[in-house]
Design a protein around this motif. Structure first.
Motif, PDB file in Angstrom:
ATOM      1  N   LEU A 151      27.490  35.684  42.053  1.00  0.00           N
ATOM      2  CA  LEU A 151      27.722  37.084  42.320  1.00  0.00           C
ATOM      3  C   LEU A 151      27.100  37.505  43.646  1.00  0.00           C
ATOM      4  N   LYS A 152      26.033  36.831  44.046  1.00  0.00           N
ATOM      5  CA  LYS A 152      25.412  37.169  45.320  1.00  0.00           C
ATOM      6  C   LYS A 152      26.340  36.841  46.487  1.00  0.00           C
ATOM      7  N   ARG A 153      26.988  35.671  46.441  1.00  0.00           N
ATOM      8  CA  ARG A 153      27.922  35.297  47.501  1.00  0.00           C
ATOM      9  C   ARG A 153      29.126  36.217  47.507  1.00  0.00           C
ATOM     10  N   LEU A 154      29.566  36.587  46.315  1.00  0.00           N
ATOM     11  CA  LEU A 154      30.699  37.496  46.190  1.00  0.00           C
ATOM     12  C   LEU A 154      30.367  38.857  46.797  1.00  0.00           C
ATOM     13  N   SER A 155      29.170  39.350  46.514  1.00  0.00           N
ATOM     14  CA  SER A 155      28.734  40.631  47.066  1.00  0.00           C
ATOM     15  C   SER A 155      28.568  40.565  48.582  1.00  0.00           C
ATOM     16  N   ALA A 156      28.136  39.418  49.068  1.00  0.00           N
ATOM     17  CA  ALA A 156      27.939  39.268  50.505  1.00  0.00           C
ATOM     18  C   ALA A 156      29.276  39.266  51.257  1.00  0.00           C
ATOM     19  N   LEU A 157      30.272  38.588  50.703  1.00  0.00           N
ATOM     20  CA  LEU A 157      31.569  38.516  51.370  1.00  0.00           C
ATOM     21  C   LEU A 157      32.419  39.759  51.152  1.00  0.00           C
ATOM     22  N   TYR A 158      32.263  40.395  50.005  1.00  0.00           N
ATOM     23  CA  TYR A 158      33.055  41.584  49.662  1.00  0.00           C
ATOM     24  C   TYR A 158      32.108  42.712  49.245  1.00  0.00           C
ATOM     25  N   PRO A 159      31.490  43.384  50.201  1.00  0.00           N
ATOM     26  CA  PRO A 159      30.485  44.410  49.872  1.00  0.00           C
ATOM     27  C   PRO A 159      31.063  45.666  49.231  1.00  0.00           C
ATOM     28  N   LEU A 184      30.483  47.637  40.487  1.00  0.00           N
ATOM     29  CA  LEU A 184      29.897  46.925  39.359  1.00  0.00           C
ATOM     30  C   LEU A 184      30.971  46.424  38.405  1.00  0.00           C
ATOM     31  N   SER A 185      31.959  47.244  38.107  1.00  0.00           N
ATOM     32  CA  SER A 185      33.020  46.815  37.186  1.00  0.00           C
ATOM     33  C   SER A 185      33.854  45.698  37.799  1.00  0.00           C
ATOM     34  N   ASP A 186      34.042  45.716  39.120  1.00  0.00           N
ATOM     35  CA  ASP A 186      34.762  44.639  39.796  1.00  0.00           C
ATOM     36  C   ASP A 186      34.002  43.322  39.664  1.00  0.00           C
ATOM     37  N   LYS A 187      32.695  43.383  39.816  1.00  0.00           N
ATOM     38  CA  LYS A 187      31.874  42.179  39.705  1.00  0.00           C
ATOM     39  C   LYS A 187      31.879  41.641  38.270  1.00  0.00           C
ATOM     40  N   LYS A 188      31.854  42.548  37.301  1.00  0.00           N
ATOM     41  CA  LYS A 188      31.929  42.124  35.903  1.00  0.00           C
ATOM     42  C   LYS A 188      33.261  41.446  35.628  1.00  0.00           C
ATOM     43  N   LEU A 189      34.337  42.018  36.160  1.00  0.00           N
ATOM     44  CA  LEU A 189      35.654  41.430  35.980  1.00  0.00           C
ATOM     45  C   LEU A 189      35.710  40.045  36.612  1.00  0.00           C
ATOM     46  N   MET A 233      40.078  42.237  47.768  1.00  0.00           N
ATOM     47  CA  MET A 233      39.680  40.928  48.268  1.00  0.00           C
ATOM     48  C   MET A 233      40.704  40.333  49.238  1.00  0.00           C
ATOM     49  N   GLY A 234      41.875  40.954  49.345  1.00  0.00           N
ATOM     50  CA  GLY A 234      42.895  40.465  50.267  1.00  0.00           C
ATOM     51  C   GLY A 234      43.575  39.198  49.792  1.00  0.00           C
ATOM     52  N   ILE A 235      43.784  39.082  48.498  1.00  0.00           N
ATOM     53  CA  ILE A 235      44.414  37.899  47.913  1.00  0.00           C
ATOM     54  C   ILE A 235      45.866  38.234  47.603  1.00  0.00           C
ATOM     55  N   ASP A 236      46.793  37.329  47.973  1.00  0.00           N
ATOM     56  CA  ASP A 236      48.199  37.593  47.699  1.00  0.00           C
ATOM     57  C   ASP A 236      48.543  37.334  46.229  1.00  0.00           C
ATOM     58  N   ARG A 237      49.729  37.759  45.827  1.00  0.00           N
ATOM     59  CA  ARG A 237      50.134  37.674  44.415  1.00  0.00           C
ATOM     60  C   ARG A 237      50.344  36.238  43.945  1.00  0.00           C
ATOM     61  N   LEU A 268      38.549  32.350  41.977  1.00  0.00           N
ATOM     62  CA  LEU A 268      37.142  32.582  41.655  1.00  0.00           C
ATOM     63  C   LEU A 268      36.453  31.306  41.184  1.00  0.00           C
ATOM     64  N   GLN A 269      37.169  30.401  40.551  1.00  0.00           N
ATOM     65  CA  GLN A 269      36.597  29.127  40.136  1.00  0.00           C
ATOM     66  C   GLN A 269      36.170  28.315  41.357  1.00  0.00           C
ATOM     67  N   LYS A 270      37.001  28.328  42.393  1.00  0.00           N
ATOM     68  CA  LYS A 270      36.692  27.585  43.624  1.00  0.00           C
ATOM     69  C   LYS A 270      35.627  28.281  44.448  1.00  0.00           C
ATOM     70  N   PHE A 271      35.429  29.575  44.211  1.00  0.00           N
ATOM     71  CA  PHE A 271      34.465  30.365  44.969  1.00  0.00           C
ATOM     72  C   PHE A 271      33.091  29.910  44.606  1.00  0.00           C
TER      73      PHE A 271
END
Length: 68
Positions: A1-9, A13-18, A53-57, A65-68
């Motif tokens: 979650l720390k890396r996720l927060s750093a790349l996508y500030p 909170l609900s986004d991080k939980k998801l 996050m800028g991810i396409d469909r 997220l698994q690879k993240f």
């Protein structure tokens, strides 16, 4: 979650939980029960998360997220 927060500030909170639930491999139905919301709400949150996050469909959000 720390890396996720750093790349996508801009993630809330609900986004991080998801993201955490998706990384665990839970389905939308399971996430809806855990977050006490409808399945449709979870799907809308997934859509908004992709947009933030800028991810396409074509990219699977769970696999991303698994690879993240």
């Amino acid at each position: 979650l720390k890396r996720l927060s750093a790349l996508y500030p801009d993630l809330g909170l609900s986004d991080k939980k998801l993201c955490a639930y998706l990384k665990m491999g839970l389905s939308s139905k399971d996430i809806a029960q855990l977050m006490n919301m409808s399945i449709r709400s979870v799907e809308m949150n997934r859509y908004r998360l992709r947009k933030k996050m800028g991810i396409d469909r074509e990219t699977n959000l769970g696999d991303f997220l698994q690879k993240f």
